[in-house]
Design a protein around this motif. Structure first.
Motif, short mmCIF file in Angstrom:
data_model
loop_
_atom_site.label_atom_id
_atom_site.label_comp_id
_atom_site.label_asym_id
_atom_site.label_seq_id
_atom_site.Cartn_x
_atom_site.Cartn_y
_atom_site.Cartn_z
N LYS A 1 0.85 -1.18 0.00
CA LYS A 1 0.00 0.00 0.00
C LYS A 1 0.89 1.24 0.00
CE LYS A 1 -3.71 2.18 2.47
NZ LYS A 1 -4.57 2.19 3.63
N ARG A 2 0.50 2.21 -0.73
CA ARG A 2 1.24 3.46 -0.76
C ARG A 2 1.04 4.16 0.57
NH1 ARG A 2 0.33 8.89 -2.86
NH2 ARG A 2 2.36 9.70 -3.41
N ARG A 3 2.12 4.51 1.22
CA ARG A 3 2.04 5.13 2.55
C ARG A 3 2.62 6.54 2.54
NH1 ARG A 3 0.87 1.11 6.11
NH2 ARG A 3 1.52 -0.97 5.52
N TYR B 1 1.87 10.44 2.61
CA TYR B 1 0.84 11.44 2.87
C TYR B 1 1.52 12.80 3.02
CZ TYR B 1 -1.91 7.36 4.29
OH TYR B 1 -2.56 6.16 4.32
N TYR C 1 1.71 -1.26 11.51
CA TYR C 1 1.28 -1.03 10.12
C TYR C 1 -0.16 -1.49 9.92
CZ TYR C 1 5.90 0.28 8.37
OH TYR C 1 7.08 0.94 8.11
N ARG C 2 -0.52 -2.64 10.50
CA ARG C 2 -1.88 -3.15 10.35
C ARG C 2 -2.90 -2.17 10.93
NH1 ARG C 2 -4.62 -5.65 14.02
NH2 ARG C 2 -2.79 -6.31 15.18
N ALA D 1 -2.52 1.09 11.34
CA ALA D 1 -2.57 2.29 10.48
C ALA D 1 -3.40 2.02 9.24
CB ALA D 1 -1.15 2.71 10.10
N ASP D 2 -3.25 0.83 8.66
CA ASP D 2 -4.04 0.48 7.48
C ASP D 2 -5.52 0.37 7.81
OD1 ASP D 2 -1.77 0.45 5.93
OD2 ASP D 2 -1.53 -1.75 6.00
N GLN D 3 -5.85 -0.24 8.95
CA GLN D 3 -7.25 -0.39 9.34
C GLN D 3 -7.92 0.96 9.55
OE1 GLN D 3 -7.14 -2.84 12.84
NE2 GLN D 3 -7.03 -4.76 11.67
N ARG D 4 -7.20 1.89 10.14
CA ARG D 4 -7.75 3.21 10.41
C ARG D 4 -7.63 4.15 9.21
NH1 ARG D 4 -8.15 4.45 16.11
NH2 ARG D 4 -7.66 2.60 17.29
N GLY D 5 -6.78 3.78 8.27
CA GLY D 5 -6.59 4.63 7.09
C GLY D 5 -5.87 5.92 7.40
N LEU E 1 1.31 6.81 9.49
CA LEU E 1 1.95 6.25 10.68
C LEU E 1 2.13 7.29 11.78
CD1 LEU E 1 4.68 4.04 8.94
CD2 LEU E 1 2.40 3.36 9.72
#
Length: 107
Positions: A53-55, A57, A78-79, A81-85, A88
């Motif tokens: 995933k592109r991280r 921002y 990381y998981r 951060a991905d879940q919350r969108g 980091l």
């Protein structure tokens, strides 16, 4: 006393005939048969590219924080951060805020 000119007669040094060209497939086959390792880079794909995933921002955060953690902790971070969108840095802000809130309730 006179010296002999070494460049006087160079007829012995004629260029050799050009070697016959060899096909690249033949070279590859011979190298494989003889067990020579390839110099081509080996691309090991540990994570499928579709899962990356592109991280990146634009957040205005410009300070870096490096910490050592276990692989499980990093994966969990990381998981989450991905879940919350969220980026980091934002997840770190939220975690610190939650820790401060929990600490204030217990004091």
């Amino acid at each position: 006393m006179s010296r002999v000119n070494p460049f006087n007669d160079l007829s012995d040094f004629a260029p050799k005939a050009q070697p016959k060209p060899v096909e690249p497939q033949q070279i590859e086959r011979i190298a494989t048969e003889m067990g020579f390792p390839s110099r081509q880079p080996v691309v090991a794909e540990t994570v499928p590219k579709a899962a990356l995933k592109r991280r990146r921002y634009t957040t205005g955060r410009n300070q870096q924080l490096n910490v050592k953690a276990t692989a499980e902790t990093v994966a969990r971070f990381y998981r989450l951060a991905d879940q919350r969108g969220v980026p980091l840095g934002e997840l770190l802000d939220q975690a610190l805020q939650a820790l401060e809130t929990a600490t204030q309730k217990t004091v």
